[in-house]
Every structure is written in C-alpha cells, then in structure tokens.
Write an enzyme that holds these catalytic residues in place. Structure first.
Site, short mmCIF file in Angstrom:
data_model
loop_
_atom_site.label_atom_id
_atom_site.label_comp_id
_atom_site.label_asym_id
_atom_site.label_seq_id
_atom_site.Cartn_x
_atom_site.Cartn_y
_atom_site.Cartn_z
N GLU A 1 0.83 -1.20 0.00
CA GLU A 1 0.00 0.00 0.00
C GLU A 1 0.87 1.26 0.00
OE1 GLU A 1 -3.14 -0.49 2.82
OE2 GLU A 1 -3.95 1.50 2.47
N GLU B 1 2.27 1.64 -3.40
CA GLU B 1 1.21 2.12 -4.28
C GLU B 1 1.03 3.63 -4.11
OE1 GLU B 1 -2.58 0.40 -3.34
OE2 GLU B 1 -3.56 1.24 -5.11
N CYS C 1 -8.06 -1.76 4.31
CA CYS C 1 -7.91 -2.93 5.20
C CYS C 1 -9.20 -3.30 5.89
CB CYS C 1 -6.90 -2.64 6.30
SG CYS C 1 -5.36 -2.05 5.67
N SER D 1 -7.04 2.10 -2.09
CA SER D 1 -5.85 1.29 -2.40
C SER D 1 -6.32 -0.06 -2.91
CB SER D 1 -5.03 1.10 -1.12
OG SER D 1 -4.15 0.02 -1.30
N LYS E 1 -15.16 -9.42 8.28
CA LYS E 1 -14.13 -10.28 7.69
C LYS E 1 -14.74 -11.58 7.16
CE LYS E 1 -10.27 -7.94 8.26
NZ LYS E 1 -9.54 -7.48 7.07
N GLU F 1 -15.89 -10.69 3.86
CA GLU F 1 -14.73 -10.43 2.99
C GLU F 1 -14.16 -11.73 2.45
OE1 GLU F 1 -11.14 -8.97 4.82
OE2 GLU F 1 -10.69 -7.70 3.09
N GLU G 1 -14.08 -12.57 -5.49
CA GLU G 1 -12.77 -12.23 -6.06
C GLU G 1 -11.62 -12.69 -5.17
OE1 GLU G 1 -15.20 -10.11 -5.21
OE2 GLU G 1 -14.45 -8.30 -4.24
N CYS H 1 -10.01 -1.49 14.79
CA CYS H 1 -10.30 -2.93 14.92
C CYS H 1 -10.51 -3.37 16.37
CB CYS H 1 -9.17 -3.74 14.32
SG CYS H 1 -8.80 -3.22 12.65
#
Lengths: 402, 625, 157
Positions: free
Chosen positions: B308, B311, B335, B355, B394, B397, B402, B552
């Site tokens: 990241e 990037e 994230c 990102s 999560k 996710e 993908e 988190c």
C-alpha cells in the site's frame, strides 16, 4: 361549514354562543398582550385535552423565551374514543378556534401557527383552508394584522396520518417533524424546546376556542362558571346508550346523574368518563362531579345501559391501546398486551385470582412508569372496571375456576 | 447524505442539549440534590443516572449505552422524584433544579420488577442454548431483581425465523427486547441506516427496509449492533463447527492466523480486566486445540504496508513527475472490510481512490495457499485457513468471489474473538494459564508497525514509519517512533509530515508536505467522504479509514460489552506491545524481505503481487432491489 | 416496475419536494400525497423519497409502517375504513361488517380482485354520536344500517 355531517352542538353559554369573527383579536390588540395574559391567567383556564395543565403557565414560559421563532400548535388530533367536540368546533365554530390561535400567537410572540388535523378529519381540510384564506382577506391573518404594525401571524394546516398517540404533544411535534409519532423524553418541555427546537405552545382546540370569550368578557366572568378548580364551561361529547347523543356545553362540576338526565339516558349501568383512557363509573357513584378535582375528563362521556357486558367493553378498550401504543416503552407496549390477555382470560373464565391481582399491580406500574400519558392512562379502564364491576365479572364468569 | 445528520435522528432519541457551564467552578455550575436522603452536588445538566453513578448508587439500565444517545424507552431505570406524579427514567432526566430522588422505594422496585417480567413475557429465551448465555443483560437484570417465575407468562414458541442470510450478522428477533440500541448504533453511531423500528404498538419490531433479509440490504457487516445488543438477538455467523470438523479431519492441514486486536481483547472473555495482551498464551492454546500452524497476521500487515505504501508513492510519482491528471489522490486505505463495503454502497464513484491492496487477512490466505504450500510442499487443496479477527465483516470479505487468487478460497473461515474464546473453552483450556510460545515460520515474525493496525491511526502510523524512511533514508522524526498525531480516539484527525533531505530516487518529493487524514467509524468516514467530495481534501495524499469506532479493537467480533474506556485499554495494550518489540518498522521485517526475494522478485506492486495481493471492488450502490 | 412508471414516480416525487421542501419535515406530506395518488408507496418510491430528503430508505419505511393511513402495499383504489371502537361497536358495527363482507366477497383487511375496494378497520373516527360510522377515502358516513352501508359501497367506482 357544510360537509354533510349532522350538526350536534347542543346547548351552550360560552363557546356555543354568538361570536363576531375577529372581535376578540381587535380587543386583544387594543388591551395589549400583558392584559391578555393577565385575563387568561385570571380565568384559571386549564388544558381541555384532559391533562388540565394551566394554559397561562404554558403561555408565560413561551412568551418569556427569547427565540428566533416561536410556534403555536393547535392540537386537533382528537383520537380519544368517544370524543368529537373538536369536530363540532371546527365545523360549526371555526371562528373562535382560529381567533384563539391568533390571540395566542399575539400574546406569546409567535408568528407561526399550525393546526394539526387528524387524518380522519381530512374531509374538513379544504373548507378550513378556504376559511383561513378568508381570514387573510379580512386581515385577521398575515402581516400587520388589524393594523397592528409588526403583528404577523399565519396558520398552516398539517394533516395527521392515523395515529392516536400523536395527540400527545411531543409525539405530535415528532410527527410534524416527519418522524414516527413517538413521545419524547420530558424535560425538555415543548414550551422550551418544541417544534424544530423552538419554543412551542401546544393547545387543545377547545382550550384555544375559550380564549376569544375570555378576552372579550374577562377572566373573572369565565371563572364565575364552573367550580373553583375547574373554571368555565366544558364540552362533553356524549355517546352510547342515550336518546340525544351529541356535544353539550355544560358548566364544570355538573354531576354525572344530571348529565344523564339531560342527554336522555335510561337504565344506565355505567358511564365511561374520559374515553378509553378514562375511568368507568358505576351507578353508585353517579353523584360524582365532572371536574378536574373529581371525575376528570377531556370531554368523552360514554353511556352503557344494563344490557351491556362490561368485559366486552373493556376488551374493546384494551384492543385499542394494544394497537395505538407507539410501541416505544416497555410498560405500555407489553403491558397493554398482557392486560388484553387478562381480559380474554376473564371472558373465557380461564383465570386465577392471583393472576388478576398481578395484572392490577401491573396496571399501577404502567400508570407510574410509562413514558407518556397514553401508557400512564391506558390501565385506567382495566382497573376501574375490575374494581367497580367485580360482582358482574366474577359471577358470570364463574369463580369456580379459582 | 450530508443533511442526514441534522434532519434525521428523532429528538426523542437524542440527548438533551442542556448547556453545561463552561467553567465548572463558576457559581451556579453545580447544583445540590438529594439522592436517597443524602445531599450531593452535581454539575447542572447531569442526568439522574450519572449523578447516581457518581455517588455509588446503582441504577439498572437496559436501553442505555455509553456510546449512544439517550432513548429512555425500556424504563428499567425508573426512579422516584419528589413532587412528580410518575416515575422518571433516570437515564433521560437532566438535573436542572433542586430535587429529591429516591432510587429504591417500594414503587420503584415493583415497577422495575414488572418491567423485567414484561420483557421476559415477550422474550423467547432459550438461555441455556443462547450465545449470550454468560453475558446477557436481560438475564443479569432478572437475576438482580430476583425474578423466579414468569409472572406474566412466557413465550414458548418461536415467532420468527432467524435471518441467516448474511455471511456476518444473524438476527433472531424472538430475543429482541426493542431497546433500540442497534437502531441507534446503525443510524446514529455508524450512519449506515439498515435497522429501524418498524410498525406500531404490539407490532413494533426492529427490521430492515421492507423487511428484507440482511444480505439484501445495505448492511456493511460491521457488527457494531451485535456489540451493543443486550441479548442474543444479534450475533455472528459462527463457523466453529466447520473448523472443528477440519481439525478432526487428518487429511486437512489447518492453519490459523491471529490479528492483534483479538489478542489484546480475548482476556476479557476469560474474566480478566481489559487491556492485557495474551498473544503468546493464545499461540499455545491454538496448538493444543489442534491447529497445525499458528501464524501472525501482523506479518501480512507489514506486507500491506509495503504494497500500500509503494502504491501511494507510485501514485505520488505519477502525479508529480509524470504530471498524470488522472491519478487518484488521496489514496484511501482498504484494510477494513466494513469500510470497503460502505464505500461500495454509498460512494461507488470513488472506488478508484481506494488502495487496491488486499487486507492483511486476505493477503495471508493467498500466500498460505501459494507460497507456504510451495515452500512446505503441501497440496493447497488440503490447506484450511482460518483467520481470527476482531471483525464480523471479515466473514463477508473472505467469501467475496474475487478472493480466490490462490485458485482456492484464500481464507476459508473468519472467526471472531468471541467465537474463538468459546472454542478454547470447549477444548477445556483456561487461556490465561497457558505457557507462552511463539508463532510458526514462515509467517512468524512481524513488526510493531503491523501490530498497531488494530487501533485507529495505526495503519497510518505504520505506513509513515516506512514511507518516510524510504523517501528520506531516515527514521520518522518522532520520539521513539511513536507518531502521536495518529493516535487517540478523536473522530477525524488531520496532520502532516514534511519530507526533507530526500534520497535521490525520491527527490521529486523534496520539501513536500505529506498530509494525511485518519477517521474511524463509518459516521466519520461519511463526513470525510463529504469533505472529499466538496474538494476540501484536495491537498491530502493519504486517508486511513477504519469502519468501527476505535478501529479494529472496537470491532464487531470483539468481546461484549464495549465502551470508550474498554476500547482505550485495548488500544493501550497494543501500543505497549509495539513499544516492547525489537522490530518496529514493516520494511525491516526479515521474513517480508525473504518473501520478496524468493517469491515476489518484482518487488511490491509487481506483476505477481498484483495477482496475489491486490484486488478490485464492486460498485454496489445503495439502491435496494 | 416498468421504466416509464419509474420515471413518472421520479418526476412526481421531484415536484412534491419542490412543493413541500426537501427537509425531513416534508416527509409526511409527501407520503400522504403519494398515498392518495398511487394508493400505496412502493419500495422504489420510498427509496427515491429517501434520496431526495437525504435520509435512509429504512427511515421512510419506518414512518410509513407507523401510521395507519400510510401503506407500503398498494391498496385498492378506494379504501373503506369502518370504525371498530366502542360506540360504533355498540351501535351495531358487526351487522355492517357482515353485510359488506357478504356483498364484496372479501374479508376486512383484504382488497377486491379488481382493486376497486380495500376494507380496513380503523379506530375512532370521531363520529361516536352517529355510529356506526365509516370512512370512504376522505368522506365520512354516519348512522349506517347494513342496507345503507352496502348502497354506499356499491356506488364507489
């Protein structure tokens, strides 16, 4: 106003009398707002919706507040079963209601008035709009009313959407703000933080309708009617088992028996005073007086004769509250459902006395702990019918199940 | 939605705006009241509840929550105020005048007992088979008030189907007590707007738009509603049975990665004070449960920083050197899966600013089934990857279509802190007693930078530690590497670092001021996005957003209860652990260096890392079909 | 829903927000006009209203579900609301119920197949002195007899 509904205003000496539109507004401007406030205070006028809060106190707090805007809201969300006085006032005597609003606006310094009209009365909407237009033409609304520079006031009509709880003033304000009609926590009170956060006076239709006559004839004159604590006249909406149902204007303090005679009721077993949220009074107590200090009421008088089953009446009331509770606070949302279950058990004869005793205790808790007046008054019918008609209930439904 | 905040929240559910005096010592700032015949002085505008708590008088509550605005709907906190006809809700009553309060009269006790009885009469409680068995607030209230029977009956039959449509959040409305904490969480705290009170009277229920299943509405899976639900009406989709099955299956190689936030919070599930990290004890427990390898998510957090951060530097180079007008800056972090789904729903036109780097969890999965499988010669089809996360999102996710760049489902199961604690207990292990052991190679070593990902501002701090050093060749100019402007629970933080003395490769950044913004909770994220859309963030390069309040450590999978104080302690535990580590910067992680040498030779943002470690997003929009 | 129907709703809602404003307090007047015109507020319309007023769709649904005169389902072209509160009940509401149900072949709470009429109960209409009473759309009828009630219903288009 012609709507096709039978006129039922009967007798009268304050509200149901002749009144020249605008006369009280002119008088109010002439004497000034302090004197209006003085007369209202002197009249000891109390809120006619049922709670009986002194009108002048609301007005004084709001008048004293400094705010960018102030509102006067006329509460025409008349949903209490057995009440229809606002219908009669708005259909047959709109001049005193709206003039009362204008005077209230003048006195507290509000420029905005809102009539919150219940959805069930939508049929009046167009006619009332025309009426307001007419008032504007006569300079009873709008800018510099009756030549008084800086006295601007206008009235908007907002329709309800079918929720009994919106008759509670903070729920009404929530509804005006586009929310679910759920009562707010108090304090703060609407007089400090009301519609859109601005100081707001919410008055019942009948309360405002009393104002023009108080302004014209004085607080003392008004106070001379009724009793010490319940001054002036009261509109009683009478329905049920009687020959002449309708709206009666009578002095506060009249006994139930006197009223029954006037409306032509025979073989009366019980009178529900104050609608579904009121109390049920048996024959033995018909000497009681209709007044804030004795049998208080927003005006609903329902007459039941000897042929009526009081449990069925109670079932109808509890069914009403289970549906019309806003569903927000526990005592009201769940409590009413439990009381309804209790009534069903009584009807089926499938109950224990200890369970009924628990339900009565629950009723007291609901009166004490509910968030708003709806939950606080919804157990009244349950408690009074069980108290006053226990013989009938337990005899017919078999004490043998104990 | 910029107007949403001012127009939306019902005043009945907002706290009173009693203006508290600026100077607490000025005359009239305090008021003397009587609580249970004892005189006490409290600041004007304090609620009765707070006044009582400050004076060691306990008042039971249910709809009240420290993170949320006042509701005053459950009425359990009823107290008697002298001169008032009815009982008052202590949580909602601001003290503005002298008053005498009684908190335990017969009337009060009876009312509270009745209210609890009423709630129980509507609650289809199968307490012994409920996820909230041990920490149900309704159950605690019943115990506190000596409820020993169902005075007003009890609901024997289930009335509602459990909504199991979501990968993350499940709803069992039979257990709902209509306290509306979830509504206030979803609408006010997170500004997502999925749950509301629907219907009226006895038909009132908490539901979604047109009563659709949660998977069909715009739920971002943050799980904050679960953390604030007093009962078991909201809970996570628990995969532990499947995980047990995999562990018991000898043909499966089951690996687990643990994120820093669960490690800093799981102690609470074992009755310990918040704020003790049990990282190494947890490693032992996981091995005893039967996981074949125990890895550290912080390792891929370090990797995330490399990807990241690179990037970001590449985007900066494109903007400043190549003068590319289409380059998307500022770059937003990616994230937090709650935040990612939030932006996909509400700002689908802004996805290019995110990102493309995957979250540490997903990078981990992709590497486990490729690099690790290759290095250790294990068939990836036999590998089961489990991720212990503080997060309910999560779970969604790892089920995104993908997320299969290894050729398999990269992460098989997302497990929350709470669910893991139950597994540990089920295995007969008392976690705090465990001996300490380390992580397994090759993902065993990680830096403190990866660790602080757990708290809001952590990703930014970690990225700055690395980016600054890459660009200037020197450590960030903050004492002990603690970049304090990134820390703390302020909703939106803005700060900047000046880049001076750049190494030749990055000389185009010489003298530039790197501006960054940090926000946590999606309500703040929404505010940032609105600022961004108004063009107020044009000179900002990097924005860190975490979907949950506090980051988190306050995630939807963390131990219940949650409060600002608890989140503070968890964050402190994380920062303390960071400071105790020898390795504090992601780019110095020797295992990360090894990975790039051995497996990703093109370096960060190279072709292969794009395949394995980067992702793309879906323009979901907020229209509900 | 067909594209042109959606377009019509969008422009209708736009004109309503011009008339009533695009703040939260405009919500209920907008919903009332939509209800009157379309006999219900579809999920598409709800989301469009929410978008216009910058509120969440679920909040629109929440408000609709609270008020008994608003409906997320499409009702019949005409809504007959019969008062079931005590005074009307005592005055013979049940006879009216039976007569209407028999006549239309549907129960209260249902809509006729041709979408002509939806039958609903309602709480007090404020016609307690003239019960039994019912409301047909906005109009109120009192002192009903089964015969009179059926005659009124048969006249509805």
């Amino acid at each position: 106003m012609e709507i096709g509904i039978e006129k039922t205003a009967r007798r009268g000496f304050v509200l149901f009398t002749d009144y020249a539109q605008g006369s009280a507004i002119k008088k109010a401007i002439e004497v000034g707002r302090e004197n209006v406030l003085f007369e209202v205070r002197d009249s000891k006028l109390k809120g006619r919706g049922g709670a009986g809060f002194p009108t002048s106190t609301k007005w004084m707090i709001t008048a004293a507040a400094t705010a960018e805007k102030k509102y006067i809201v006329c509460n025409a969300d008349e949903g209490e079963p057995g009440t229809f006085k606002d219908r009669v006032l708005l259909l047959e005597y709109p001049s005193i209601v709206f003039d009362g609003m204008v005077i209230a606006g003048y006195t507290i310094g509000a420029e905005y008035g809102i009539l919150y009209l219940r959805a069930e009365y939508t049929y009046m909407y167009t006619a009332l709009l025309d009426y307001l237009d007419n008032m504007r033409k006569n300079n009873l609304l709008g800018k510099d009313i009756q030549g008084k520079a800086g006295f601007n006031f206008d009235i908007e009509i907002r329709l309800g959407s079918g929720a009994y709880v919106c008759g509670e003033e903070t729920a009404l304000i929530e509804s005006l703000e586009g929310q679910r009609g759920e009562p707010r926590n108090r304090p703060p009170y609407p007089v400090n933080t009301g519609y859109m956060g601005f100081p707001t006076v919410v008055n019942n239709v009948e309360t405002l309708a009393s104002i023009p006559h108080i302004v014209l004839k004085g607080g003392e004159w008004f106070r001379n009617h009724g009793t010490d604590k319940s001054t002036g006249s009261k509109l009683f909406s009478v329905s049920g088992d009687c020959d002449r149902p309708g709206v009666y204007e009578l002095p506060w303090g009249i006994s139930i028996r006197e009223l029954l005679d006037i409306v032509g009721a025979q073989n009366t077993k019980a009178v529900q005073v104050g609608g579904a949220s009121g109390v049920c009074i048996p024959k033995s107590q018909f000497h009681r007086k209709l007044a804030y200090e004795d049998a208080a009421t927003g005006g609903s008088i329902m007459v039941f004769n000897e042929s009526r089953d009081m449990l069925k009446v109670l079932h109808n009331f509890m069914d009403f509250f289970v549906e019309e509770s806003c569903g927000q606070c526990t005592p009201c949302r769940v409590g009413n459902e439990r009381l309804l279950e209790g009534v069903e058990k009584l009807i089926n004869g499938n109950f224990t006395f200890s369970f009924i005793r628990n339900l009565k205790e629950l009723g007291y808790t609901m009166q004490a702990a509910s968030k708003c007046g709806l939950g606080q008054s919804s157990p009244n019918a349950f408690l009074s019918i069980l108290e006053n008609f226990s013989d009938e209930i337990y005899q017919s439904k078999g004490g043998s199940h104990v | 939605m910029s107007k949403a905040k001012e127009n939306r929240a019902p005043v009945s559910q907002q706290s009173h705006k009693i203006e508290k005096p600026a100077d607490p010592n000025s005359i009239g700032a305090n008021i003397t009241i009587e609580i249970n015949e004892k005189k006490v002085s409290v600041p004007l505008g304090t609620t009765i509840l707070d006044a009582c708590r400050q004076n060691q008088v306990h008042i039971p509550t249910l709809c009240h929550h420290e993170d949320l605005c006042i509701a005053g709907v459950c009425r359990v906190c009823a107290v008697e105020v002298e001169g008032m006809r009815t009982l008052q809700a202590a949580c909602a009553f601001p003290i503005t005048a002298q008053m005498k309060i009684k908190t335990s009269t017969e009337r009060v006790r009876k009312a509270r007992r009745h209210i609890i009885d009423l709630l129980l009469s509507e609650h289809h409680g199968e307490c012994y088979a409920c996820v909230r068995n041990r920490n149900c607030e309704l159950r605690n209230l019943a115990a506190e008030y000596g409820v020993d029977g169902f005075t007003f009956g009890h609901r024997e039959k289930k009335m509602h189907e459990i909504d199991r449509s979501s990968y993350s959040v499940l709803r069992d409305m039979d257990k709902c007590v209509l306290c509306r904490r979830c509504v206030r969480t979803c609408i006010d705290l997170q500004e997502v707007g999925v749950l509301e009170a629907i219907g009226r009277g006895n038909q009132t229920r908490i539901s979604t738009f047109m009563d659709k299943p949660l998977s069909e509405v715009i739920c971002i899976n943050c799980g904050q509603c679960i953390n604030r639900c007093p009962t078991g009406a909201l809970f996570t989709n628990d995969p532990s049975d499947d995980i047990w099955r995999a562990i018991d299956d000898p043909t499966k190689h089951v690996v687990i990665q643990t994120a820093p936030s669960p490690r800093a919070a799981i102690c609470e599930e074992f009755g310990m004070e918040a704020g003790t990290s049990l990282t190494q004890e947890l490693n032992t427990a996981l091995r005893r449960i039967g996981f074949d390898k125990v890895f550290d998510t912080n390792y891929t957090a370090d990797l995330t920083i490399m990807e990241e951060g690179t990037e970001l530097l590449l985007r900066l180079k494109k903007a400043l050197v190549d003068k590319d007008p289409d380059v998307k800056l500022p770059q937003f972090t990616s994230c937090s899966p709650g935040w990612v789904k939030f932006i996909e729903h509400f700002y689908p036109d802004c996805l290019d600013y995110l990102s493309t780097a995957k979250s540490p969890q997903q990078m981990f999965g992709a590497l486990t089934k490729t690099f690790y499988a290759q290095e250790y010669n294990i068939d990836p089809k036999d590998i089961v990857t489990v991720a212990v996360m503080p997060c309910s999102a999560k779970k969604f996710e790892c089920n995104r279509p993908e997320m299969t760049s290894s050729g398999y489902k990269d992460v098989d199961y997302g497990l929350t802190t709470r669910e893991l604690a139950t597994m540990i207990k089920e295995a007969g292990i008392f976690l705090p007693e465990m001996p300490k052991t380390g992580f397994d190679d090759p993902f065993g070593e990680a830096s403190g930078a990866g660790l602080i990902f757990g708290a809001t501002g952590g990703v930014m701090e970690a990225a700055l530690r690395t980016a600054y050093e890459i660009v200037t060749g020197r450590e960030v100019p903050f004492e002990n590497l603690n970049i304090t402007p990134c820390r703390g629970f302020e909703g939106i933080k803005q700060a900047s670092v000046k880049l001076e003395g750049c190494v030749p490769d990055w000389s185009f950044l010489e003298g530039a001021e790197l501006k960054f913004v940090v926000a946590h909770g999606t309500a703040n994220a929404r505010a940032v996005m609105e600022m961004f859309k108004r063009g107020e963030l044009n000179d900002v390069q990097f924005i860190e957003i975490m979907g949950c309040p506090g980051g988190c450590i306050g995630g939807g999978g963390q131990p219940i209860p949650t409060s600002p104080e608890i989140r503070q302690k968890r964050a402190e535990a994380i920062y303390a652990e960071d400071e105790s580590l020898p390795l504090r910067k992601s780019h110095e992680n020797p295992h990360v260096k090894y990975l790039y040498e051995k497996f990703l030779p093109e370096g960060p943002c190279g072709h292969k890392s794009h395949e394995l470690l980067h992702t793309h997003y879906t323009k979901r929009g907020s229209f509900i079909v | 829903m067909l594209v042109y129907e959606k377009n019509e709703l969008v422009s209708e809602i736009e004109s309503l927000t011009i008339k009533h404003g695009d703040t939260r307090d405009a919500l209920i007047p907008i919903l009332q006009e939509m209800q009157a015109k379309y006999h219900g507020i579809s999920d598409f319309a709800q989301q469009e209203i929410a978008r216009r007023l910058s509120i969440h769709p679920v909040e629109v649904y929440s408000v609709i579900s609270f008020y008994s005169f608003l409906s997320a389902k499409t009702l019949g072209r005409n809504v007959v609301r019969l008062c079931k509160t005590i005074s009307c009940d005592l005055a013979g509401k049940n006879d009216i119920v039976n007569a209407i149900e028999r006549e239309l072949g549907i129960k209260f709470g249902e809509t006729t197949k041709d979408k002509r009429i939806t039958l609903e109960y309602t709480n007090c209409l404020g016609m307690c002195d003239q019960g039994p009473a019912m409301m047909v759309n906005e109009r109120v009828y009192g002192k009903l007899t089964p015969e009179k009630a059926v005659a009124i219903i048969n006249e509805i288009k």
